[in-house]
Scaffold this motif. Structure first.
Motif, PDB file in Angstrom:
ATOM      1  N   LYS A  23       0.829  -1.228   0.000  1.00 59.04           N
ATOM      2  CA  LYS A  23       0.000   0.000   0.000  1.00 59.04           C
ATOM      3  C   LYS A  23       0.854   1.266   0.000  1.00 59.04           C
ATOM      4  CE  LYS A  23      -2.534   0.075   3.720  1.00 59.04           C
ATOM      5  NZ  LYS A  23      -2.231  -1.040   4.587  1.00 59.04           N
ATOM      6  N   PHE A  65      -0.329   1.547  21.876  1.00 62.00           N
ATOM      7  CA  PHE A  65      -0.960   0.735  20.821  1.00 62.00           C
ATOM      8  C   PHE A  65       0.052   0.428  19.724  1.00 62.00           C
ATOM      9  CE2 PHE A  65      -4.174   3.253  22.934  1.00 62.00           C
ATOM     10  CZ  PHE A  65      -5.080   2.274  23.317  1.00 62.00           C
ATOM     11  N   LEU A  66       0.802   1.445  19.336  1.00 63.68           N
ATOM     12  CA  LEU A  66       1.811   1.254  18.296  1.00 63.68           C
ATOM     13  C   LEU A  66       2.846   0.228  18.739  1.00 63.68           C
ATOM     14  CD1 LEU A  66       2.331   4.965  17.191  1.00 63.68           C
ATOM     15  CD2 LEU A  66       1.197   3.157  15.896  1.00 63.68           C
ATOM     16  N   GLU A 109      -1.023  -2.858  17.812  1.00 58.85           N
ATOM     17  CA  GLU A 109      -2.492  -2.861  17.789  1.00 58.85           C
ATOM     18  C   GLU A 109      -3.011  -1.616  17.101  1.00 58.85           C
ATOM     19  OE1 GLU A 109      -3.860  -3.056  21.828  1.00 58.85           O
ATOM     20  OE2 GLU A 109      -2.788  -4.948  22.164  1.00 58.85           O
ATOM     21  N   PHE A 141      -6.347   4.615   6.211  1.00 58.74           N
ATOM     22  CA  PHE A 141      -7.622   5.058   6.794  1.00 58.74           C
ATOM     23  C   PHE A 141      -8.676   5.002   5.705  1.00 58.74           C
ATOM     24  CE2 PHE A 141     -10.911   7.999   8.044  1.00 58.74           C
ATOM     25  CZ  PHE A 141     -10.973   7.902   9.422  1.00 58.74           C
ATOM     26  N   ARG A 196      11.017  -7.448   6.683  1.00 54.84           N
ATOM     27  CA  ARG A 196      11.000  -5.994   6.724  1.00 54.84           C
ATOM     28  C   ARG A 196      11.727  -5.432   7.955  1.00 54.84           C
ATOM     29  NH1 ARG A 196       5.393  -3.033   5.132  1.00 54.84           N
ATOM     30  NH2 ARG A 196       4.900  -3.025   7.340  1.00 54.84           N
ATOM     31  N   ARG A 226      -1.249  -7.989  13.583  1.00 52.54           N
ATOM     32  CA  ARG A 226      -1.691  -6.998  12.606  1.00 52.54           C
ATOM     33  C   ARG A 226      -2.472  -7.654  11.483  1.00 52.54           C
ATOM     34  NH1 ARG A 226       3.646  -5.037  11.316  1.00 52.54           N
ATOM     35  NH2 ARG A 226       2.919  -3.334  10.042  1.00 52.54           N
TER      36      ARG A 226
HETATM   37  P1  ADP Z   1       0.961  -1.352   8.361  1.00 54.27           P
HETATM   38  O1  ADP Z   1       0.032  -1.014   7.241  1.00 54.27           O
HETATM   39  O2  ADP Z   1       2.176  -2.049   7.897  1.00 54.27           O
HETATM   40  O3  ADP Z   1       0.274  -1.943   9.547  1.00 54.27           O
HETATM   41  P2  ADP Z   1       1.170   1.444   8.969  1.00 54.27           P
HETATM   42  O4  ADP Z   1       2.454   2.180   8.860  1.00 54.27           O
HETATM   43  O5  ADP Z   1       0.076   1.737   8.035  1.00 54.27           O
HETATM   44  O6  ADP Z   1       1.601  -0.055   8.936  1.00 54.27           O
HETATM   45  O7  ADP Z   1       0.592   1.608  10.435  1.00 54.27           O
HETATM   46  C1  ADP Z   1       1.396   1.398  11.577  1.00 54.27           C
HETATM   47  C2  ADP Z   1       0.524   1.313  12.812  1.00 54.27           C
HETATM   48  O8  ADP Z   1      -0.233   2.521  12.968  1.00 54.27           O
HETATM   49  C3  ADP Z   1      -0.536   0.235  12.776  1.00 54.27           C
HETATM   50  O9  ADP Z   1      -0.016  -1.020  13.160  1.00 54.27           O
HETATM   51  C4  ADP Z   1      -1.552   0.776  13.786  1.00 54.27           C
HETATM   52  O10 ADP Z   1      -1.110   0.574  15.115  1.00 54.27           O
HETATM   53  C5  ADP Z   1      -1.532   2.252  13.528  1.00 54.27           C
HETATM   54  N1  ADP Z   1      -2.570   2.685  12.576  1.00 54.27           N
HETATM   55  C6  ADP Z   1      -2.376   3.149  11.306  1.00 54.27           C
HETATM   56  N2  ADP Z   1      -3.550   3.447  10.735  1.00 54.27           N
HETATM   57  C7  ADP Z   1      -4.521   3.183  11.632  1.00 54.27           C
HETATM   58  C8  ADP Z   1      -5.938   3.277  11.638  1.00 54.27           C
HETATM   59  N3  ADP Z   1      -6.624   3.716  10.574  1.00 54.27           N
HETATM   60  N4  ADP Z   1      -6.598   2.897  12.753  1.00 54.27           N
HETATM   61  C9  ADP Z   1      -5.955   2.469  13.824  1.00 54.27           C
HETATM   62  N5  ADP Z   1      -4.622   2.347  13.902  1.00 54.27           N
HETATM   63  C10 ADP Z   1      -3.895   2.711  12.820  1.00 54.27           C
END
Ligand code: ADP
Length: 197
Positions: free
Chosen positions: A26, A65-66, A70, A99, A139, A152
């Motif tokens: 993505k 969460f990060l 989660e 999102f 990765r 995830r």
């Molecule tokens: P990936 O797509 O590889 O999971 P991202 O870089 O898009 O990684 O996102 C990293 C982290 O940010 C996710 O694991 C989550 O914890 C958080 N995150 C990103 N977008 C959202 C979302 N729309 N809702 C909730 N958490 C989110």
């Protein structure tokens, strides 16, 4: 001449939403498409990591969460996106990368967009699970390790998969095979968006 003017001042584009699990490509594809269309790419992962690095209120709230790999609570993401898409650089279109990721987020986005919600183009990058595990294993980012990877992918199945159904039922979903050469994937995505414009 109207045609020439239209080329100089690009018309505003429908928002593009990228769906697809971690590791589907993505981020790469959204960045390429954004560059091609001349619109910003809004990556929620990047924005959250930036907030974390800055140690601001959002960053502090998102941190636990990060770290656990989660999803960050909906209300934080919804506010973050509401503010971001109101910025001037989004007036001619934008690409959402990350999102919505849950149904409440999708519903909040519908509300934010009002009548233009129907024109959103939703791209779903599809990659087999075994390939995702392979890609994520290689990765090496902190939240890509073992348990977090499984977590995830499971969150994707439980929480994000319903969005595929949601957008499909409204005829807005475009499925793209992400298990191919990057350029072939980019070409398909670009074609889909241009056909919808
Ligand atoms: P990936 O797509 O590889 O999971 P991202 O870089 O898009 O990684 O996102 C990293 C982290 O940010 C996710 O694991 C989550 O914890 C958080 N995150 C990103 N977008 C959202 C979302 N729309 N809702 C909730 N958490 C989110």
């Amino acid at each position: 001449m109207a045609g020439a003017d239209a080329q100089r001042v690009p018309a505003s584009r429908a928002p593009v939403i990228f769906l697809g699990p971690a590791g589907a490509g993505k981020g790469t594809q959204a960045a390429r498409l954004a560059e091609r269309l001349g619109v910003p790419r809004i990556s929620t992962g990047d924005m959250l990591r930036e907030a974390l690095a800055q140690g601001n209120e959002l960053g502090r709230a998102a941190e636990p969460f990060l770290e656990r790999g989660e999803l960050v609570p909906d209300h934080l993401l919804i506010k973050m996106i509401r503010d971001r898409i109101a910025a001037a650089d989004c007036a001619r279109g934008y690409i959402l990368d990350g999102f919505p990721r849950t149904l409440p987020q999708a519903e909040a986005l519908e509300e934010m967009l009002g009548s233009s919600a129907q024109s959103c183009i939703v791209l779903n990058l599809e990659v087999p699970r075994e390939e995702l595990l392979k890609r994520l294993g290689g990765r090496g980012r902190e939240d890509d390790k073992g348990h977090a990877v499984e977590h995830r992918l499971q969150d994707y199945e439980d929480l994000t998969r319903p969005l595929v159904v949601f957008y499909e039922s409204r005829g807005q979903l475009h499925r793209v095979n992400g298990f191919r050469d990057k350029d072939a994937v980019s070409a398909d995505l670009q074609r889909i968006v241009e056909e919808q414009a």
